[in-house]
Design an enzyme around this catalytic site. Sequence first.
Site, PDB file in Angstrom:
ATOM      1  N   TYR A  22      -1.559  -5.097  -1.011  1.00  0.00           N
ATOM      2  CA  TYR A  22      -2.794  -4.455  -1.452  1.00  0.00           C
ATOM      3  C   TYR A  22      -3.833  -5.527  -1.752  1.00  0.00           C
ATOM      4  O   TYR A  22      -3.526  -6.550  -2.375  1.00  0.00           O
ATOM      5  CB  TYR A  22      -2.540  -3.625  -2.709  1.00  0.00           C
ATOM      6  N   HIS A 172      -6.829   5.003  -9.583  1.00  0.00           N
ATOM      7  CA  HIS A 172      -5.962   4.053  -8.880  1.00  0.00           C
ATOM      8  C   HIS A 172      -4.809   3.521  -9.748  1.00  0.00           C
ATOM      9  O   HIS A 172      -4.052   2.654  -9.283  1.00  0.00           O
ATOM     10  CB  HIS A 172      -6.802   2.888  -8.350  1.00  0.00           C
ATOM     11  N   ARG A 202     -13.501  -0.541   5.135  1.00  0.00           N
ATOM     12  CA  ARG A 202     -12.146  -1.056   5.117  1.00  0.00           C
ATOM     13  C   ARG A 202     -11.227  -0.034   5.791  1.00  0.00           C
ATOM     14  O   ARG A 202     -11.632   1.098   6.058  1.00  0.00           O
ATOM     15  CB  ARG A 202     -11.660  -1.325   3.683  1.00  0.00           C
ATOM     16  N   ASN A 204      -7.210   1.659   5.570  1.00  0.00           N
ATOM     17  CA  ASN A 204      -5.968   1.837   4.829  1.00  0.00           C
ATOM     18  C   ASN A 204      -4.972   2.507   5.765  1.00  0.00           C
ATOM     19  O   ASN A 204      -5.366   3.221   6.693  1.00  0.00           O
ATOM     20  CB  ASN A 204      -6.208   2.702   3.592  1.00  0.00           C
ATOM     21  N   GLU A 244      -6.812   5.364   7.685  1.00  0.00           N
ATOM     22  CA  GLU A 244      -8.064   5.856   7.117  1.00  0.00           C
ATOM     23  C   GLU A 244      -9.143   4.794   7.281  1.00  0.00           C
ATOM     24  O   GLU A 244      -8.968   3.666   6.813  1.00  0.00           O
ATOM     25  CB  GLU A 244      -7.907   6.175   5.631  1.00  0.00           C
ATOM     26  N   TYR A 295       5.705   3.683  -2.551  1.00  0.00           N
ATOM     27  CA  TYR A 295       4.422   4.308  -2.861  1.00  0.00           C
ATOM     28  C   TYR A 295       3.833   4.994  -1.630  1.00  0.00           C
ATOM     29  O   TYR A 295       3.225   6.064  -1.729  1.00  0.00           O
ATOM     30  CB  TYR A 295       3.444   3.269  -3.401  1.00  0.00           C
ATOM     31  N   LYS A 296       4.019   4.388  -0.474  1.00  0.00           N
ATOM     32  CA  LYS A 296       3.495   4.981   0.759  1.00  0.00           C
ATOM     33  C   LYS A 296       4.388   6.095   1.296  1.00  0.00           C
ATOM     34  O   LYS A 296       4.053   6.741   2.290  1.00  0.00           O
ATOM     35  CB  LYS A 296       3.318   3.894   1.831  1.00  0.00           C
TER      36      LYS A 296
END
Length: 316
Positions: A22, A172, A202, A204, A244, A295-296
């Site tokens: 991250y 977040h 950006r 993701n 994204e 987390y993903k």
Amino acid sequence: MVSVEDIGSFPYPFGEHDVYRYSNNAIPLNPPIAIEVTESYIEEMYLKRKLLKKHHERCYHSESHTMDAQWETLDLILHQLTEYYPEKFKLITKDDHWIFTNLQTGEKQSFTFGDHGTLDLEPLDFAGRHVQEDLILMMQRDGDLFLDAAQLCFPANWSLFFDAGMSFKEIHKPIPGFQSESLDDRILQFLMRIEAGNPWWRKNWSLMAGNRLDTSLETFAEWGQARKKVTNENVGEFVHLRVEVQKLFRLPKSNGILFTIHSHMIPLEKFIQHTPWLEQFSAILHELPEFIADYKGISLYREVVLEYLEKELEKR
């Protein structure tokens, strides 16, 4: 979602390193285009409007003080649609009287700019029904940014209903390492310094079991079980890379930040046809720390994907 022929236009999310962590990976957006119209436009418009009709409270939120920022957003989006896609959209403005035509859907809407009573929907809600992007308005006050308005139909495992009104750091907080490494504070300060006329963007990424765009927390029972259905036989067509494309625009009059999110998906079997992508993604997924994989949401089928990628590498 993506044909073999146009795989080159897929927004590949990784840089030159075979390691993912991250970070604040935003770069200046040039040209400063907030929206993108793709071949799946009609399909995604239909899905968006279906979700908004059935789950408006889940997909849309606004505070009354965001109206000026909503009109700014409408202004930006409609002008960009007609500037960059003149064969698909038209906009006629005479003073405050506007006529917007979506040639793809056959819709025409006339309204008085700035007059809430001349639109059936709030400006943000109206604009969002003509673009594939989700639209988030972060309003700045008291040295912070707050999620005060949004149209969110295609969330990647989060809930607008839950996060509405929260500050940037509160939203977040669940991301592992954001607080302990002070990443949340550094990114917040970066966002606060964004200037009007100088947008950023950006990318993701995540892996998805299936190709569902609406993966809100409220619908987890519908799509979460798919993670248990990944097998060696179906992994190539069933698992998708989801990317994204996120863009950030400072709104000069209201001082809010418009955050647009365009979600793209491609099945692994198409993604890996480009050998450099196969090689790098295999290395990244192999090295990816467990806390990020958790987390993903890819831990349940990570090993199956790795085995698939390794077998494909052996064929090259």
